[in-house]
Design an enzyme around this catalytic site. Structure first.
Site, PDB file in Angstrom:
ATOM      1  N   ARG A   6      -8.115  -3.720  -8.743  1.00  0.00           N
ATOM      2  CA  ARG A   6      -8.247  -5.189  -8.654  1.00  0.00           C
ATOM      3  C   ARG A   6      -9.020  -5.587  -7.417  1.00  0.00           C
ATOM      4  NH1 ARG A   6      -2.786  -8.417  -9.554  1.00  0.00           N
ATOM      5  NH2 ARG A   6      -3.872  -9.604  -7.964  1.00  0.00           N
ATOM      6  N   VAL A  54      -2.885 -11.175   1.022  1.00  0.00           N
ATOM      7  CA  VAL A  54      -2.385 -12.467   0.562  1.00  0.00           C
ATOM      8  C   VAL A  54      -1.055 -12.202  -0.134  1.00  0.00           C
ATOM      9  CG1 VAL A  54      -2.793 -14.446  -0.952  1.00  0.00           C
ATOM     10  CG2 VAL A  54      -4.704 -13.436   0.318  1.00  0.00           C
ATOM     11  N   GLN A  79      -5.440 -18.128  -5.889  1.00  0.00           N
ATOM     12  CA  GLN A  79      -5.663 -19.507  -5.445  1.00  0.00           C
ATOM     13  C   GLN A  79      -6.956 -19.627  -4.637  1.00  0.00           C
ATOM     14  OE1 GLN A  79      -3.481 -21.893  -6.418  1.00  0.00           O
ATOM     15  NE2 GLN A  79      -2.167 -20.347  -7.349  1.00  0.00           N
ATOM     16  N   GLY A  80      -7.707 -18.516  -4.498  1.00  0.00           N
ATOM     17  CA  GLY A  80      -8.935 -18.534  -3.712  1.00  0.00           C
ATOM     18  C   GLY A  80      -8.712 -18.250  -2.234  1.00  0.00           C
ATOM     19  N   ILE A  81      -7.509 -17.833  -1.869  1.00  0.00           N
ATOM     20  CA  ILE A  81      -7.174 -17.619  -0.456  1.00  0.00           C
ATOM     21  C   ILE A  81      -7.911 -16.408   0.112  1.00  0.00           C
ATOM     22  CG2 ILE A  81      -5.289 -17.100   1.149  1.00  0.00           C
ATOM     23  CD1 ILE A  81      -3.494 -18.816  -0.752  1.00  0.00           C
ATOM     24  N   GLU A  92     -10.006  -4.818   9.114  1.00  0.00           N
ATOM     25  CA  GLU A  92      -8.957  -3.799   9.044  1.00  0.00           C
ATOM     26  C   GLU A  92      -7.926  -4.137   7.979  1.00  0.00           C
ATOM     27  OE1 GLU A  92      -6.680  -0.399   9.971  1.00  0.00           O
ATOM     28  OE2 GLU A  92      -8.743  -0.898  10.447  1.00  0.00           O
ATOM     29  N   TYR A 104     -14.017  -7.294  -4.640  1.00  0.00           N
ATOM     30  CA  TYR A 104     -15.052  -7.102  -3.622  1.00  0.00           C
ATOM     31  C   TYR A 104     -16.442  -6.990  -4.247  1.00  0.00           C
ATOM     32  CZ  TYR A 104     -11.124  -6.073  -0.492  1.00  0.00           C
ATOM     33  OH  TYR A 104      -9.970  -6.130   0.238  1.00  0.00           O
ATOM     34  N   ASN A 163      -6.814   0.847  -5.901  1.00  0.00           N
ATOM     35  CA  ASN A 163      -6.671  -0.606  -5.967  1.00  0.00           C
ATOM     36  C   ASN A 163      -7.868  -1.222  -6.712  1.00  0.00           C
ATOM     37  OD1 ASN A 163      -6.039  -3.286  -5.615  1.00  0.00           O
ATOM     38  ND2 ASN A 163      -5.626  -3.089  -3.414  1.00  0.00           N
ATOM     39  N   GLU A 196       0.810  -1.221   0.000  1.00  0.00           N
ATOM     40  CA  GLU A 196       0.000   0.000   0.000  1.00  0.00           C
ATOM     41  C   GLU A 196       0.844   1.272   0.000  1.00  0.00           C
ATOM     42  OE1 GLU A 196      -2.688  -0.502   3.328  1.00  0.00           O
ATOM     43  OE2 GLU A 196      -4.038  -1.741   2.110  1.00  0.00           O
TER      44      GLU A 196
END
Length: 161
Positions: free
Chosen positions: A129, A90, A97-99, A86, A134, A127, A29
């Site tokens: 992506r 990943v 990978q779906g994490i 908060e 979301y 951001n 970030e």
């Protein structure tokens, strides 16, 4: 070989890894300058007698792949607790990978168990992506709301007026 994903509650022994993940998120970030390096304080806030926040860790084949840090808030309008996310991070080598989805599903399960009316979080406006991700989960971005913050000395300055 099929890789295995496990989501689990963090334990005090995970503190060094949590600190590393926090630094990695701050780097992503571009907010490294805001990270305060105080493992004892984080340990107290996560695992002390009155925890302020909780962490769930994602392990991929035994390696720490990511985390979420969250805490409870309250909605006076809904008369229900809310869960506030908060941090969600990943590590790049584990993405796609779906994490992140699994971590958010774990939070949704916790929110359901606690009878929360909301799960809320903020996302940086650059951001895209993450925003797309979301929205793909069904999350609504609230264009009418802005985050307000008193920080550091400004809190004490205002309190002392």
């Amino acid at each position: 070989m099929v890789s295995s994903l496990q989501i689990r509650a963090a334990q005090p022994a995970d503190l060094p890894e949590i600190l590393t993940l926090i630094r990695e998120l701050a780097s992503f970030e571009e907010l490294e300058h805001q990270v305060i390096e105080d493992p004892d304080l984080l340990n107290e806030h996560l695992f002390g007698p009155q925890p302020y926040a909780s962490v769930q860790l994602a392990e991929w084949d035994g390696a720490i792949a990511g985390y979420v840090l969250y805490f409870m808030t309250y909605s006076s309008f809904r008369k229900q607790p809310s869960l506030y996310l908060e941090d969600l991070f990943v590590r790049p080598s584990f993405r796609r990978q779906g994490i992140a989805t699994a971590l958010l599903q774990q939070l949704a399960a916790i929110a359901t168990e606690r009878q929360c009316g909301r799960v809320e979080w903020a996302v940086l406006d650059w951001n895209q992506r993450a925003i797309d991700f979301y929205e793909g989960l069904g999350a609504k971005l609230l264009p009418d709301w802005r985050i307000c913050r008193l920080e550091g000395a400004a809190i004490g300055n205002f309190a002392g007026r």
